[in-house]
Design a protein around this motif. Sequence first.
Motif, PDB file in Angstrom:
ATOM      1  N   ASP A  77      19.135  32.140  57.823  1.00 50.44           N
ATOM      2  CA  ASP A  77      18.639  32.913  58.312  1.00 50.44           C
ATOM      3  C   ASP A  77      16.906  32.879  58.865  1.00 50.44           C
ATOM      4  O   ASP A  77      16.506  31.831  58.963  1.00 50.44           O
ATOM      5  N   ILE A  94      13.465  33.441  58.191  1.00 56.38           N
ATOM      6  CA  ILE A  94      13.057  34.244  57.300  1.00 56.38           C
ATOM      7  C   ILE A  94      11.185  33.502  57.106  1.00 56.38           C
ATOM      8  O   ILE A  94      11.289  32.494  57.242  1.00 56.38           O
ATOM      9  N   ARG A 113      12.541  47.330  49.330  1.00 54.60           N
ATOM     10  CA  ARG A 113      14.339  46.131  48.869  1.00 54.60           C
ATOM     11  C   ARG A 113      15.248  45.746  50.331  1.00 54.60           C
ATOM     12  O   ARG A 113      16.411  45.625  50.284  1.00 54.60           O
ATOM     13  N   ASP A 114      14.018  45.030  51.433  1.00 59.59           N
ATOM     14  CA  ASP A 114      14.949  44.855  52.863  1.00 59.59           C
ATOM     15  C   ASP A 114      14.970  43.660  52.221  1.00 59.59           C
ATOM     16  O   ASP A 114      14.787  42.626  50.968  1.00 59.59           O
ATOM     17  N   LYS A 115      16.939  42.932  53.027  1.00 61.76           N
ATOM     18  CA  LYS A 115      16.667  41.872  51.726  1.00 61.76           C
ATOM     19  C   LYS A 115      16.425  40.492  52.925  1.00 61.76           C
ATOM     20  O   LYS A 115      15.756  41.064  53.655  1.00 61.76           O
ATOM     21  N   PRO A 116      16.263  39.350  52.663  1.00 66.47           N
ATOM     22  CA  PRO A 116      15.529  38.469  53.115  1.00 66.47           C
ATOM     23  C   PRO A 116      15.306  38.295  54.357  1.00 66.47           C
ATOM     24  O   PRO A 116      16.593  38.483  55.429  1.00 66.47           O
ATOM     25  N   MET A 142      14.886  41.172  56.606  1.00 63.97           N
ATOM     26  CA  MET A 142      14.598  42.142  57.457  1.00 63.97           C
ATOM     27  C   MET A 142      13.690  42.581  57.499  1.00 63.97           C
ATOM     28  O   MET A 142      12.737  42.773  56.358  1.00 63.97           O
ATOM     29  N   GLU A 149      21.048  41.151  63.377  1.00 61.33           N
ATOM     30  CA  GLU A 149      21.663  42.118  62.201  1.00 61.33           C
ATOM     31  C   GLU A 149      21.075  43.738  62.334  1.00 61.33           C
ATOM     32  O   GLU A 149      19.278  43.317  61.779  1.00 61.33           O
ATOM     33  N   ASP A 170      19.824  47.207  60.322  1.00 62.64           N
ATOM     34  CA  ASP A 170      19.471  48.079  58.768  1.00 62.64           C
ATOM     35  C   ASP A 170      21.018  48.304  57.973  1.00 62.64           C
ATOM     36  O   ASP A 170      20.462  48.559  56.782  1.00 62.64           O
ATOM     37  N   GLY A 224      23.871  46.283  58.645  1.00 67.59           N
ATOM     38  CA  GLY A 224      24.910  45.718  58.561  1.00 67.59           C
ATOM     39  C   GLY A 224      25.481  45.639  59.896  1.00 67.59           C
ATOM     40  O   GLY A 224      26.181  44.746  59.983  1.00 67.59           O
ATOM     41  N   ARG A 254      16.897  42.063  61.797  1.00 67.43           N
ATOM     42  CA  ARG A 254      16.432  40.222  61.174  1.00 67.43           C
ATOM     43  C   ARG A 254      17.896  39.334  61.786  1.00 67.43           C
ATOM     44  O   ARG A 254      18.233  39.636  62.871  1.00 67.43           O
ATOM     45  N   ARG A 273      19.552  35.797  62.298  1.00 67.51           N
ATOM     46  CA  ARG A 273      20.484  34.214  62.155  1.00 67.51           C
ATOM     47  C   ARG A 273      21.265  33.537  63.542  1.00 67.51           C
ATOM     48  O   ARG A 273      21.790  33.956  64.082  1.00 67.51           O
TER      49      ARG A 273
END
Length: 170
Positions: A87, A89, A102-105, A107, A126, A128, A130, A149, A151
């Motif tokens: 990812d 990040i 609450r975002d995924k790492p 995002m 990706e 938001d 999915g 995000r 990857r």
Amino acid sequence: MNKPDEKRQGMKVRTVVTGHNAKGRAVFVRDEKVDGTPIPGLGELAFLWNADEPATYPNAGNNPAAPGIFPPLGGIRFIIGTYLPGDFIAPEPVPGMHVEDRDKPGMHRSDTTDFGVVLSGNVVVELDDGAELLLSPGDVLVENGTRHRWRVVGDVPATMASFLIGAHRL
């Protein structure tokens, strides 16, 4: 053969810049190697041209070298990045990057329109909700200020050229 971490160390991007001389004639003003800046946990970024305002011509071809990754409204950034597998990040949010609680790492969104071209490797983007798409060398993504995000897939780094234009969010 280089390991991925060794391969990304010392990225240098040849950058040729034109400008105008005192008579207004086109001239080459710079032909240099721009060093990449290591970003821990992410990879390496070469900042090739950073401006916070639109250009005016004629000019001497000097890079305004504005600070930060994300430009303000009307500003631009031209970056080549080599990213490590896994990812994308950022170690922490940077100015201009918007991360929700609450975002995924990884995002995030920015108030920019981003034009990216995959030069090597494979990258998944990706959104938001999915939804994901695989981008391969030669593929282009126009990212319009949406939450997303990245990857890198596979076991080798990916390299992307990106041009960011500061936008206005309503």
